[in-house]
Scaffold this motif. Sequence first.
Motif, PDB file in Angstrom:
ATOM      1  N   PHE A 193      -9.513 -13.869 -60.656  1.00 19.21           N
ATOM      2  CA  PHE A 193      -9.655 -13.267 -61.984  1.00 19.21           C
ATOM      3  C   PHE A 193      -8.625 -12.163 -62.216  1.00 19.21           C
ATOM      4  O   PHE A 193      -7.858 -11.810 -61.318  1.00 19.21           O
ATOM      5  N   HIS A 194      -8.653 -11.623 -63.398  1.00 16.24           N
ATOM      6  CA  HIS A 194      -7.756 -10.544 -63.792  1.00 16.24           C
ATOM      7  C   HIS A 194      -7.958  -9.339 -62.868  1.00 16.24           C
ATOM      8  O   HIS A 194      -9.099  -8.947 -62.577  1.00 16.24           O
ATOM      9  N   SER A 195      -6.877  -8.728 -62.436  1.00 18.69           N
ATOM     10  CA  SER A 195      -6.955  -7.683 -61.408  1.00 18.69           C
ATOM     11  C   SER A 195      -7.712  -6.432 -61.850  1.00 18.69           C
ATOM     12  O   SER A 195      -8.283  -5.727 -61.015  1.00 18.69           O
ATOM     13  N   LYS A 196      -7.727  -6.149 -63.147  1.00 21.34           N
ATOM     14  CA  LYS A 196      -8.328  -4.896 -63.611  1.00 21.34           C
ATOM     15  C   LYS A 196      -9.647  -5.091 -64.360  1.00 21.34           C
ATOM     16  O   LYS A 196     -10.289  -4.099 -64.729  1.00 21.34           O
ATOM     17  N   GLU A 197     -10.064  -6.342 -64.597  1.00 25.28           N
ATOM     18  CA  GLU A 197     -11.198  -6.548 -65.499  1.00 25.28           C
ATOM     19  C   GLU A 197     -12.390  -7.266 -64.882  1.00 25.28           C
ATOM     20  O   GLU A 197     -13.269  -7.734 -65.574  1.00 25.28           O
ATOM     21  N   TRP A 198     -12.407  -7.413 -63.554  1.00 30.42           N
ATOM     22  CA  TRP A 198     -13.609  -7.947 -62.893  1.00 30.42           C
ATOM     23  C   TRP A 198     -14.348  -6.773 -62.251  1.00 30.42           C
ATOM     24  O   TRP A 198     -14.035  -6.322 -61.166  1.00 30.42           O
ATOM     25  N   TRP A 199     -15.330  -6.227 -62.954  1.00 28.36           N
ATOM     26  CA  TRP A 199     -16.099  -5.114 -62.416  1.00 28.36           C
ATOM     27  C   TRP A 199     -17.402  -4.950 -63.195  1.00 28.36           C
ATOM     28  O   TRP A 199     -17.551  -5.466 -64.307  1.00 28.36           O
ATOM     29  N   ALA A 200     -18.327  -4.263 -62.586  1.00 30.96           N
ATOM     30  CA  ALA A 200     -19.590  -3.906 -63.231  1.00 30.96           C
ATOM     31  C   ALA A 200     -20.092  -2.614 -62.608  1.00 30.96           C
ATOM     32  O   ALA A 200     -19.866  -2.350 -61.428  1.00 30.96           O
ATOM     33  N   LYS A 201     -20.768  -1.804 -63.418  1.00 30.07           N
ATOM     34  CA  LYS A 201     -21.376  -0.568 -62.912  1.00 30.07           C
ATOM     35  C   LYS A 201     -22.591  -0.231 -63.749  1.00 30.07           C
ATOM     36  O   LYS A 201     -22.698  -0.621 -64.914  1.00 30.07           O
ATOM     37  N   GLY A 202     -23.513   0.499 -63.146  1.00 27.81           N
ATOM     38  CA  GLY A 202     -24.750   0.834 -63.846  1.00 27.81           C
ATOM     39  C   GLY A 202     -25.842  -0.180 -63.567  1.00 27.81           C
ATOM     40  O   GLY A 202     -25.693  -1.086 -62.736  1.00 27.81           O
ATOM     41  N   GLU A 203     -26.961  -0.038 -64.283  1.00 31.09           N
ATOM     42  CA  GLU A 203     -28.120  -0.892 -64.055  1.00 31.09           C
ATOM     43  C   GLU A 203     -28.713  -1.373 -65.372  1.00 31.09           C
ATOM     44  O   GLU A 203     -28.584  -0.712 -66.406  1.00 31.09           O
ATOM     45  N   GLY A 204     -29.404  -2.493 -65.308  1.00 26.76           N
ATOM     46  CA  GLY A 204     -30.184  -3.006 -66.432  1.00 26.76           C
ATOM     47  C   GLY A 204     -29.399  -3.114 -67.723  1.00 26.76           C
ATOM     48  O   GLY A 204     -28.234  -3.520 -67.733  1.00 26.76           O
ATOM     49  N   LYS A 205     -30.038  -2.715 -68.818  1.00 23.92           N
ATOM     50  CA  LYS A 205     -29.386  -2.769 -70.126  1.00 23.92           C
ATOM     51  C   LYS A 205     -28.158  -1.885 -70.206  1.00 23.92           C
ATOM     52  O   LYS A 205     -27.254  -2.132 -71.000  1.00 23.92           O
ATOM     53  N   ALA A 206     -28.139  -0.831 -69.401  1.00 22.62           N
ATOM     54  CA  ALA A 206     -27.018   0.114 -69.423  1.00 22.62           C
ATOM     55  C   ALA A 206     -25.846  -0.342 -68.552  1.00 22.62           C
ATOM     56  O   ALA A 206     -24.836   0.362 -68.472  1.00 22.62           O
ATOM     57  N   MET A 207     -25.960  -1.488 -67.916  1.00 25.43           N
ATOM     58  CA  MET A 207     -24.874  -1.954 -67.061  1.00 25.43           C
ATOM     59  C   MET A 207     -23.613  -2.162 -67.885  1.00 25.43           C
ATOM     60  O   MET A 207     -23.637  -2.795 -68.937  1.00 25.43           O
ATOM     61  N   ASP A 248     -25.212 -10.458 -72.584  1.00 21.13           N
ATOM     62  CA  ASP A 248     -26.621 -10.654 -72.948  1.00 21.13           C
ATOM     63  C   ASP A 248     -27.516 -10.834 -71.730  1.00 21.13           C
ATOM     64  O   ASP A 248     -28.749 -10.757 -71.850  1.00 21.13           O
ATOM     65  N   PHE A 249     -26.916 -11.085 -70.568  1.00 19.67           N
ATOM     66  CA  PHE A 249     -27.708 -11.383 -69.376  1.00 19.67           C
ATOM     67  C   PHE A 249     -27.597 -10.294 -68.312  1.00 19.67           C
ATOM     68  O   PHE A 249     -27.876 -10.535 -67.136  1.00 19.67           O
ATOM     69  N   ARG A 250     -27.222  -9.081 -68.735  1.00 20.25           N
ATOM     70  CA  ARG A 250     -27.051  -7.996 -67.773  1.00 20.25           C
ATOM     71  C   ARG A 250     -28.328  -7.718 -66.973  1.00 20.25           C
ATOM     72  O   ARG A 250     -28.267  -7.414 -65.784  1.00 20.25           O
ATOM     73  N   GLU A 251     -29.496  -7.817 -67.631  1.00 16.35           N
ATOM     74  CA  GLU A 251     -30.750  -7.527 -66.941  1.00 16.35           C
ATOM     75  C   GLU A 251     -31.155  -8.642 -65.978  1.00 16.35           C
ATOM     76  O   GLU A 251     -32.067  -8.461 -65.166  1.00 16.35           O
ATOM     77  N   LYS A 252     -30.480  -9.769 -66.081  1.00 20.74           N
ATOM     78  CA  LYS A 252     -30.763 -10.891 -65.183  1.00 20.74           C
ATOM     79  C   LYS A 252     -29.555 -11.197 -64.295  1.00 20.74           C
ATOM     80  O   LYS A 252     -29.459 -12.282 -63.732  1.00 20.74           O
ATOM     81  N   MET A 253     -28.670 -10.213 -64.158  1.00 20.80           N
ATOM     82  CA  MET A 253     -27.447 -10.404 -63.385  1.00 20.80           C
ATOM     83  C   MET A 253     -27.437  -9.549 -62.126  1.00 20.80           C
ATOM     84  O   MET A 253     -27.780  -8.373 -62.154  1.00 20.80           O
ATOM     85  N   LEU A 254     -27.017 -10.166 -61.022  1.00 20.11           N
ATOM     86  CA  LEU A 254     -26.756  -9.452 -59.780  1.00 20.11           C
ATOM     87  C   LEU A 254     -25.250  -9.523 -59.552  1.00 20.11           C
ATOM     88  O   LEU A 254     -24.686 -10.605 -59.377  1.00 20.11           O
ATOM     89  N   ARG A 257     -38.442 -14.044 -57.561  1.00 21.50           N
ATOM     90  CA  ARG A 257     -38.076 -13.546 -56.236  1.00 21.50           C
ATOM     91  C   ARG A 257     -36.751 -12.784 -56.224  1.00 21.50           C
ATOM     92  O   ARG A 257     -36.361 -12.239 -55.196  1.00 21.50           O
ATOM     93  N   LEU A 258     -36.047 -12.783 -57.342  1.00 13.83           N
ATOM     94  CA  LEU A 258     -34.738 -12.129 -57.411  1.00 13.83           C
ATOM     95  C   LEU A 258     -34.730 -11.142 -58.573  1.00 13.83           C
ATOM     96  O   LEU A 258     -35.026 -11.513 -59.714  1.00 13.83           O
ATOM     97  N   LYS A 259     -34.380  -9.900 -58.306  1.00 10.51           N
ATOM     98  CA  LYS A 259     -34.339  -8.863 -59.331  1.00 10.51           C
ATOM     99  C   LYS A 259     -32.910  -8.683 -59.818  1.00 10.51           C
ATOM    100  O   LYS A 259     -31.998  -8.427 -59.030  1.00 10.51           O
ATOM    101  N   GLY A 260     -32.693  -8.817 -61.133  1.00 16.82           N
ATOM    102  CA  GLY A 260     -31.370  -8.656 -61.713  1.00 16.82           C
ATOM    103  C   GLY A 260     -31.111  -7.243 -62.189  1.00 16.82           C
ATOM    104  O   GLY A 260     -31.829  -6.304 -61.859  1.00 16.82           O
ATOM    105  N   GLY A 261     -30.055  -7.085 -62.999  1.00 18.31           N
ATOM    106  CA  GLY A 261     -29.705  -5.777 -63.526  1.00 18.31           C
ATOM    107  C   GLY A 261     -29.203  -4.813 -62.469  1.00 18.31           C
ATOM    108  O   GLY A 261     -29.359  -3.596 -62.586  1.00 18.31           O
ATOM    109  N   ARG A 262     -28.555  -5.350 -61.410  1.00 22.90           N
ATOM    110  CA  ARG A 262     -28.136  -4.490 -60.300  1.00 22.90           C
ATOM    111  C   ARG A 262     -26.705  -4.793 -59.876  1.00 22.90           C
ATOM    112  O   ARG A 262     -26.202  -5.895 -60.043  1.00 22.90           O
ATOM    113  N   VAL A 263     -26.062  -3.789 -59.306  1.00 21.39           N
ATOM    114  CA  VAL A 263     -24.759  -3.921 -58.660  1.00 21.39           C
ATOM    115  C   VAL A 263     -24.946  -3.619 -57.183  1.00 21.39           C
ATOM    116  O   VAL A 263     -25.449  -2.545 -56.816  1.00 21.39           O
ATOM    117  N   LEU A 264     -24.563  -4.562 -56.319  1.00 20.17           N
ATOM    118  CA  LEU A 264     -24.628  -4.366 -54.875  1.00 20.17           C
ATOM    119  C   LEU A 264     -23.209  -4.294 -54.332  1.00 20.17           C
ATOM    120  O   LEU A 264     -22.425  -5.232 -54.501  1.00 20.17           O
TER     121      LEU A 264
END
Length: 426
Positions: A38-52, A63-69, A381-388
Amino acid sequence: MALPWLESRNVWGDEPGKSKPASEAPVRMCVVFSGNGFHSKEWWAKGEGKAMELGQVLQPLADFREKMLFVRGLYHEEARKGNIHSSQTGNLLSGAPIASGGEIRSGLSFDQLLAQSYGRSTKVPSLVLACEKSNPSVHKNYSMLYSSHISWSSPTTPTPLELYPALAFDRLFKDGAAPGDKSVLDAVLEDAEDLRRGISRDDQRKLDEYLDSVRDVEKRIESAGKRGELQGWRPTLAKPSMKQRPADGIPQDIGEHMRLMGDIMVLGFQTDSTRISTLKLNNDHSALRFPNLPSVQQAGHGIDYMIHHLLSHSDGEDWLKVNQFFMEQTAYIARKLDSIQEGPRTLLDNTMLMHCSSMMVGAKHNNDELPVIVLGGAGGRLKGGRVLDYQGKPERQLCRLFMSMMDKMDVRPKTFGDAKVMLEEV
């Protein structure tokens, strides 16, 4: 033809007192792959849930931030020992050593390990789909079959790819003895009406929606291939010289091809015809072009002036648009899954949808960390809205994630690839 999961119909295996009755919707797993990173500067995520917050590559999935790991920092040690492309892709879902010198040897991929046990309950143990044919050539002493396959049925056998939407559809819904020109839907309408009388009103609505979606896919398959050629080389004839066009071709619009494959995957899950699928949107070292996407760098043109592999070296605005196009396909699948209700959850809530690539940045070919996201809830069994983030940690094998995903489908090998324990946080 298999039925969708219906809450008012018990299935074989239900027993009073069981914590998880057989009629509860099963967990599904699918892997979507796109090559060259992917693009070197644009593959990232930070924060949690709706605020991710998401980088531009991932914006189609907002739209799927709360269901995304979002998982950062995992990698395969064995993939760093060979060449670029082939040895970075052929073991992506196994973490196994790759053989060079024209020999074909990798490892059993985790989707096929699941298919050997979890997949026995369905008509099709696993559905292996692709939108770009495999490449049999050699690149820097490694077979490019590695860069064309992510699913492996054995260390020496890449799982055969299905590129034709019609054949993928037939595998799910047609028996070998059925007449080829008879609609699957027409063949079962009478039985569907009998079933309709004995199910709840909600299930009647669900059955109608399902039958409508099957008919829609049938119609789109019928028209596949009627558009003009869009991929790469331009034919010298505007129309075929044969008296009759071959039936059931590959759609010539790459976006329609990808969406059709996504539709078929969703139908396979919805009907419980399969619970495990992989969709390879393109090869690593891909030759796809994208005339359907307007170019930013060459105004007035589509992004067909350069093949995908070479475009990945540029890291420019058109490369970002192609990245987002791939993410739109995953968002399309997620949206369809999330629109299907299965008891208290949606089909997405009962699924693990992973999107990954074999390197982080195409311009660098670096795979010291790999881009991975997982959407869905795995049946609660899987909780989304998180960055690991596992950067800097000693035990960051990607196979640990695979062990965690298999565990959520009740398949628990003692080890897998180079991993001995699961990721506790997943």
